[in-house]
Design a protein around this motif. Sequence first.
Motif, PDB file in Angstrom:
ATOM      1  N   GLN A 204       3.569   2.530  -0.165  1.00 44.02           N
ATOM      2  CA  GLN A 204       3.068   3.332   0.949  1.00 44.02           C
ATOM      3  C   GLN A 204       4.075   4.412   1.335  1.00 44.02           C
ATOM      4  N   ASP A 235      -4.276  -3.886  -3.379  1.00 48.89           N
ATOM      5  CA  ASP A 235      -4.546  -2.508  -3.012  1.00 48.89           C
ATOM      6  C   ASP A 235      -5.981  -2.267  -2.570  1.00 48.89           C
ATOM      7  N   ASP A 236      -6.910  -3.118  -2.999  1.00 45.44           N
ATOM      8  CA  ASP A 236      -8.308  -2.881  -2.671  1.00 45.44           C
ATOM      9  C   ASP A 236      -8.704  -3.464  -1.332  1.00 45.44           C
ATOM     10  N   ASP A 238      -8.326  -3.212   2.578  1.00 43.56           N
ATOM     11  CA  ASP A 238      -7.866  -2.229   3.549  1.00 43.56           C
ATOM     12  C   ASP A 238      -7.555  -2.808   4.919  1.00 43.56           C
ATOM     13  N   TRP A 309       1.155  -1.072   0.232  1.00 45.58           N
ATOM     14  CA  TRP A 309      -0.058  -0.355  -0.110  1.00 45.58           C
ATOM     15  C   TRP A 309       0.250   0.827  -1.019  1.00 45.58           C
ATOM     16  N   ARG A 354      -5.855   2.478  -6.776  1.00 45.67           N
ATOM     17  CA  ARG A 354      -6.257   3.696  -6.084  1.00 45.67           C
ATOM     18  C   ARG A 354      -5.432   3.878  -4.823  1.00 45.67           C
ATOM     19  N   ASN A 355      -5.475   5.088  -4.284  1.00 46.55           N
ATOM     20  CA  ASN A 355      -4.859   5.325  -2.981  1.00 46.55           C
ATOM     21  C   ASN A 355      -5.552   4.473  -1.917  1.00 46.55           C
ATOM     22  N   THR A 356      -4.764   3.779  -1.129  1.00 46.98           N
ATOM     23  CA  THR A 356      -5.321   3.004  -0.009  1.00 46.98           C
ATOM     24  C   THR A 356      -4.735   3.428   1.329  1.00 46.98           C
ATOM     25  N   ARG A 357      -3.778   4.363   1.307  1.00 47.81           N
ATOM     26  CA  ARG A 357      -3.211   4.898   2.522  1.00 47.81           C
ATOM     27  C   ARG A 357      -3.124   6.422   2.400  1.00 47.81           C
ATOM     28  N   THR A 367      -6.203   5.654   6.710  1.00 48.87           N
ATOM     29  CA  THR A 367      -6.979   5.140   5.570  1.00 48.87           C
ATOM     30  C   THR A 367      -7.973   6.189   5.088  1.00 48.87           C
ATOM     31  N   ILE A 369      -8.956   8.009   2.484  1.00 45.94           N
ATOM     32  CA  ILE A 369      -8.682   7.994   1.051  1.00 45.94           C
ATOM     33  C   ILE A 369      -9.020   9.335   0.404  1.00 45.94           C
ATOM     34  N   ASP A 399     -10.986   1.589 -10.718  1.00 46.55           N
ATOM     35  CA  ASP A 399     -11.576   2.640  -9.898  1.00 46.55           C
ATOM     36  C   ASP A 399     -11.700   3.936 -10.707  1.00 46.55           C
TER      37      ASP A 399
END
Length: 443
Positions: A204, A235-236, A238, A309, A354-357, A367, A369, A399
């Motif tokens: 993060q 990571d998935d 949130d 994250w 994937r990006n989560t933050r 969040t 994304i 993803d």
Amino acid sequence: MMTRASGRPLYIASQLAKLTRSNRGNVAMMFAFFAPVLVVALGLAIDFGRANLARTTVQEAADAALLAAARLKTARPDTSQTELNATAQKFFDAVLGSDSGIVALPITVSHNAATNEFSVDVNAHLPSTFMKLAGVDQLDLGADTVVEVAPPGVVEVSLVLDVTGSMGDDGKIDDLKEAAGNLVASMYALPETDVRFAVVPFAQYVNIGTGFSGASWLDIPSGGGGGDDDDDDDDDDDDDDDGGGGPAFSGCVGSRNYPENTVHEVLSSSPVPGVNVWSGACSMPAITPLTETQSTVDNALTALNTQGWTYIPTGLIWGWRTITHGQPYQEALTSAEVASRGGTKAIVLMTDGRNTRAPSYPDHESTDITLANDLTAEICANVKADGIDLFTIAFDVSDTTIRGILEDCANSSSDYYDAQNANQLIDAFDSIGERLRDLSLKR
């Protein structure tokens, strides 16, 4: 209507027929005498034509075999002679084909460690057809190929590595350490090459360490801050619980406002914000700046741990900074100097999710994304526009959105790797090593 070209074979045939029917003694005798010679000459021409084509095929097969062997040995210096020969033979046979009619003995690759040259001599032949009438049963098809691993002069590489919580699953962090370690070892093994690596662990946030305290480009917070209270979540997922942070600055940095968070320059007029977050959100090792010392890089890889994250842009920005001359890092050469020495600057970005933050400025607690993905794509474009080679690896990523972003981020589709398991991850790093090295046929 018969054209002149299409009628010529019939004309020749008719003239030969006339000769055979001729009642002139001299003509009949001359034809009887020269006919076998003409047949042999025609057969020789056919066999020589076959041999020339076969020699080209053998040379191409030898070139492919030797390049494959050289790449393997350079990527993995501990490769045995047996493995080297087996790899070369596999590529040689593939190019030669099973229906070429060419007979070849097993090939053996030679490696001169002093000059870093690889060579192979091929012993092959083609069974003759018409030439057997002249007592020649086969045509030799030798090939002599040398590959020289030419050092690229100077290479500066930043390893931007995802160390989020999901990298702790199924031993993935250990797979990463092995794969990246192989790349590092193969590059430092290059003779007469100035090789430098930086290691940028990210989740993060990134941790730049506390050594920059007091720098004019860094704004250190005076106290607390929010942070995620999870250190190993997938990571998935949130869901998060924000917790309080301590007042001491531990090296964790956030983001400047847009668009300054998409460029590498740091100025005292627009300092990078330090953030105080719960320690689990930024407990990865500090960035390792560019170094010529392999053991320093090896130790940095060994120390990698997992937590938190995913926010890819923070890793990209700091990876870019490590190989850019000037603040905050002074270790990198200027782009002009690297170019004058025939070298390259490169970033290897690896993520397993994937990006989560996203940035909530200066923290990364949002969040949003879509915002994170847009920033990822924009920073990638800026990195490439700065003349830096960008390689991307999706490791065990399902993803499709982030996989597409990573593919677009790379220099080209061939510089993007979709690794679904440990072996493919190792192959991806090996392939990147091959791209960073300059292999060329010497003769």
